[in-house]
Write a protein that holds these residues in place. Structure first.
Motif, PDB file in Angstrom:
ATOM      1  N   LEU A  44     -89.463 -28.877 -26.963  1.00  0.00           N
ATOM      2  CA  LEU A  44     -90.200 -27.770 -27.575  1.00  0.00           C
ATOM      3  C   LEU A  44     -91.306 -28.317 -28.468  1.00  0.00           C
ATOM      4  N   ASN A  45     -92.530 -28.042 -28.113  1.00  0.00           N
ATOM      5  CA  ASN A  45     -93.675 -28.457 -28.919  1.00  0.00           C
ATOM      6  C   ASN A  45     -94.841 -27.532 -28.600  1.00  0.00           C
ATOM      7  N   LEU A  46     -95.956 -27.757 -29.259  1.00  0.00           N
ATOM      8  CA  LEU A  46     -97.116 -26.883 -29.068  1.00  0.00           C
ATOM      9  C   LEU A  46     -97.668 -26.984 -27.652  1.00  0.00           C
ATOM     10  N   HIS A  47     -97.612 -28.175 -27.065  1.00  0.00           N
ATOM     11  CA  HIS A  47     -98.137 -28.358 -25.710  1.00  0.00           C
ATOM     12  C   HIS A  47     -97.359 -27.513 -24.698  1.00  0.00           C
ATOM     13  N   LEU A  48     -96.107 -27.230 -24.997  1.00  0.00           N
ATOM     14  CA  LEU A  48     -95.295 -26.441 -24.083  1.00  0.00           C
ATOM     15  C   LEU A  48     -95.899 -25.060 -23.843  1.00  0.00           C
ATOM     16  N   PHE A  49     -96.574 -24.513 -24.870  1.00  0.00           N
ATOM     17  CA  PHE A  49     -97.120 -23.158 -24.784  1.00  0.00           C
ATOM     18  C   PHE A  49     -98.633 -23.137 -24.562  1.00  0.00           C
ATOM     19  N   THR A  50     -99.273 -24.299 -24.580  1.00  0.00           N
ATOM     20  CA  THR A  50    -100.741 -24.332 -24.447  1.00  0.00           C
ATOM     21  C   THR A  50    -101.224 -25.097 -23.222  1.00  0.00           C
ATOM     22  N   MET A  51    -100.336 -25.805 -22.519  1.00  0.00           N
ATOM     23  CA  MET A  51    -100.726 -26.576 -21.349  1.00  0.00           C
ATOM     24  C   MET A  51     -99.914 -26.140 -20.141  1.00  0.00           C
ATOM     25  N   GLY A  57     -95.711 -38.119 -14.971  1.00  0.00           N
ATOM     26  CA  GLY A  57     -96.384 -39.152 -15.729  1.00  0.00           C
ATOM     27  C   GLY A  57     -97.542 -38.680 -16.580  1.00  0.00           C
ATOM     28  N   SER A  58     -97.894 -37.403 -16.501  1.00  0.00           N
ATOM     29  CA  SER A  58     -98.993 -36.866 -17.315  1.00  0.00           C
ATOM     30  C   SER A  58     -98.463 -35.821 -18.277  1.00  0.00           C
ATOM     31  N   GLU A  59     -99.259 -35.560 -19.308  1.00  0.00           N
ATOM     32  CA  GLU A  59     -98.836 -34.619 -20.340  1.00  0.00           C
ATOM     33  C   GLU A  59     -99.070 -33.189 -19.869  1.00  0.00           C
ATOM     34  N   GLY A  60     -98.170 -32.302 -20.229  1.00  0.00           N
ATOM     35  CA  GLY A  60     -98.319 -30.913 -19.816  1.00  0.00           C
ATOM     36  C   GLY A  60     -97.319 -30.017 -20.514  1.00  0.00           C
ATOM     37  N   GLY A  61     -97.303 -28.758 -20.112  1.00  0.00           N
ATOM     38  CA  GLY A  61     -96.412 -27.775 -20.716  1.00  0.00           C
ATOM     39  C   GLY A  61     -95.979 -26.740 -19.692  1.00  0.00           C
ATOM     40  N   LEU A  62     -95.684 -25.539 -20.185  1.00  0.00           N
ATOM     41  CA  LEU A  62     -95.148 -24.478 -19.336  1.00  0.00           C
ATOM     42  C   LEU A  62     -95.928 -23.170 -19.489  1.00  0.00           C
ATOM     43  N   ARG A  63     -97.188 -23.257 -19.917  1.00  0.00           N
ATOM     44  CA  ARG A  63     -97.935 -22.038 -20.179  1.00  0.00           C
ATOM     45  C   ARG A  63     -98.013 -21.138 -18.948  1.00  0.00           C
ATOM     46  N   ASN A  64     -98.373 -21.710 -17.818  1.00  0.00           N
ATOM     47  CA  ASN A  64     -98.498 -20.896 -16.610  1.00  0.00           C
ATOM     48  C   ASN A  64     -97.172 -20.288 -16.177  1.00  0.00           C
ATOM     49  N   ALA A  65     -96.077 -21.036 -16.361  1.00  0.00           N
ATOM     50  CA  ALA A  65     -94.759 -20.522 -15.982  1.00  0.00           C
ATOM     51  C   ALA A  65     -94.299 -19.418 -16.931  1.00  0.00           C
ATOM     52  N   ILE A  66     -94.581 -19.581 -18.218  1.00  0.00           N
ATOM     53  CA  ILE A  66     -94.194 -18.556 -19.195  1.00  0.00           C
ATOM     54  C   ILE A  66     -94.937 -17.256 -18.921  1.00  0.00           C
ATOM     55  N   VAL A  67     -96.240 -17.347 -18.717  1.00  0.00           N
ATOM     56  CA  VAL A  67     -97.037 -16.137 -18.444  1.00  0.00           C
ATOM     57  C   VAL A  67     -96.586 -15.483 -17.144  1.00  0.00           C
ATOM     58  N   GLY A  68     -96.350 -16.287 -16.107  1.00  0.00           N
ATOM     59  CA  GLY A  68     -95.905 -15.733 -14.838  1.00  0.00           C
ATOM     60  C   GLY A  68     -94.565 -15.031 -14.946  1.00  0.00           C
ATOM     61  N   SER A  69     -93.619 -15.636 -15.664  1.00  0.00           N
ATOM     62  CA  SER A  69     -92.302 -15.007 -15.832  1.00  0.00           C
ATOM     63  C   SER A  69     -92.403 -13.709 -16.621  1.00  0.00           C
ATOM     64  N   VAL A  70     -93.204 -13.706 -17.687  1.00  0.00           N
ATOM     65  CA  VAL A  70     -93.351 -12.499 -18.494  1.00  0.00           C
ATOM     66  C   VAL A  70     -93.959 -11.369 -17.665  1.00  0.00           C
ATOM     67  N   LEU A  71     -94.996 -11.662 -16.886  1.00  0.00           N
ATOM     68  CA  LEU A  71     -95.646 -10.640 -16.090  1.00  0.00           C
ATOM     69  C   LEU A  71     -94.721 -10.100 -14.999  1.00  0.00           C
ATOM     70  N   MET A  72     -94.089 -10.988 -14.253  1.00  0.00           N
ATOM     71  CA  MET A  72     -93.245 -10.524 -13.149  1.00  0.00           C
ATOM     72  C   MET A  72     -91.995  -9.814 -13.646  1.00  0.00           C
ATOM     73  N   CYS A  73     -91.348 -10.352 -14.685  1.00  0.00           N
ATOM     74  CA  CYS A  73     -90.166  -9.677 -15.223  1.00  0.00           C
ATOM     75  C   CYS A  73     -90.536  -8.356 -15.887  1.00  0.00           C
ATOM     76  N   GLY A  74     -91.702  -8.316 -16.549  1.00  0.00           N
ATOM     77  CA  GLY A  74     -92.135  -7.071 -17.178  1.00  0.00           C
ATOM     78  C   GLY A  74     -92.364  -5.968 -16.163  1.00  0.00           C
ATOM     79  N   VAL A  75     -93.104  -6.268 -15.099  1.00  0.00           N
ATOM     80  CA  VAL A  75     -93.347  -5.272 -14.052  1.00  0.00           C
ATOM     81  C   VAL A  75     -92.036  -4.880 -13.371  1.00  0.00           C
ATOM     82  N   ALA A  76     -91.193  -5.879 -13.098  1.00  0.00           N
ATOM     83  CA  ALA A  76     -89.912  -5.595 -12.439  1.00  0.00           C
ATOM     84  C   ALA A  76     -89.043  -4.670 -13.284  1.00  0.00           C
ATOM     85  N   MET A  77     -89.002  -4.889 -14.596  1.00  0.00           N
ATOM     86  CA  MET A  77     -88.157  -4.055 -15.447  1.00  0.00           C
ATOM     87  C   MET A  77     -88.723  -2.650 -15.595  1.00  0.00           C
TER      88      MET A  77
END
Length: 284
Positions: A44-51, A57-77
């Protein structure tokens, strides 16, 4: 005296077995949470929500996955809550005792136990390829529909059960005041059953929040940030599935962080729902 002793002994054994079962369940939950926090907290760090999700081997995060899950689960619910509450209300208040009502209830129970991968294949045939309605490619809309089909039976069953628990005096009081059946249900029955309806929505969300199989055939995934649900979308369960299978430690760390985020989301939504339901009950 022997008979009374046997009854007490049976009572103590039954209580002991109940406590043992409760302890096993709580211990299992504690072990799961402990593994999630110990393995995922370090990611858990800032990069997790911004990358976005990286290559090995490269630095990254989960921004695209978080947004995708929120959108799909939101519409589904949204779909599941609207359809589920209306269907459950129809079964409990209007047509539940008709042959058509029995058929709807039976099919809803079948959907409750349907494997999620079958739902994914079905939606893929309808919205991805194989039908006049298909978009011809993976999309967030297809993923949301697949998740909605999984959550709707839970909301429907919970709605029917909670409405059947409401006393008939509430319905009779509304009718006696001259209110129509629709007005009585909307202003009296739904309001009295608000906490139960909220619980149904929470159960539906908990059911779909970690689903991977239906998304493999519908939304697929996307390594890049995308908020357009008409295109392929990434999701946290898909990231967990892919990154947990890799031999790279940095990607495994992101998989654990994604699992922790899903668990925290479900826990947070449940706590918020219980708090809102408590306030409603206190108001009554």
């Amino acid at each position: 005296m022997d008979r009374a002793l046997r009854r007490k002994l049976a009572n103590y054994v039954f209580i002991g077995l109940c406590l043992l079962g409760t302890g096993i369940a709580l211990l299992s939950l504690a072990l799961i949470l402990w593994s999630l926090f110990t393995q995922g907290f370090g990611g858990l760090n800032l990069h997790l929500f911004t990358m976005d999700t990286p290559a090995a081997g490269s630095e990254g995060g989960l921004r695209n996955a978080i947004v995708g899950s929120v959108l799909m689960c939101g519409v589904a619910m949204i779909i599941a809550i609207v359809v589920g509450i209306l269907a459950g209300t129809w079964l409990a208040e209007i047509g539940g005792d008709t042959p058509y009502g029995h058929a709807v209830r039976f099919l809803n129970d079948v959907l409750l136990s349907a494997p999620s991968i079958l739902i994914g294949v079905f939606v893929a045939q309808i919205l991805v390829t194989g039908s006049p309605f298909a978009l011809g490619h993976f999309s967030g809309w297809a993923g949301a529909v697949a998740l909605a089909i999984l959550a709707t039976p839970i909301v429907t069953r919970t709605t029917e059960d909670i409405l059947n628990l409401q006393p008939n005096a509430l319905r009779e009081a509304g009718m006696a005041l001259g209110a129509s059946q629709f007005t009585t249900i909307r202003t009296i029955i739904w309001k009295a059953a608000g906490a139960g309806l909220l619980t149904g929505g929470l159960l539906g969300f908990a059911r779909i929040s970690g689903e991977t199989a239906p998304l493999l055939f519908t939304a697929l995934g996307n390594q890049f940030f995308n908020a357009d649900m008409g295109q392929a979308m990434e999701s946290l369960p898909h990231v967990m599935y892919n990154f947990a299978l890799t031999p790279y430690e940095d990607l495994n760390k992101l998989a654990w962080a994604a699992a922790l985020l899903v668990a925290l989301a479900v826990l947070g939504v449940n706590i918020l729902g219980r708090w809102l339901g408590r306030d409603k009950n206190a108001g009554h």
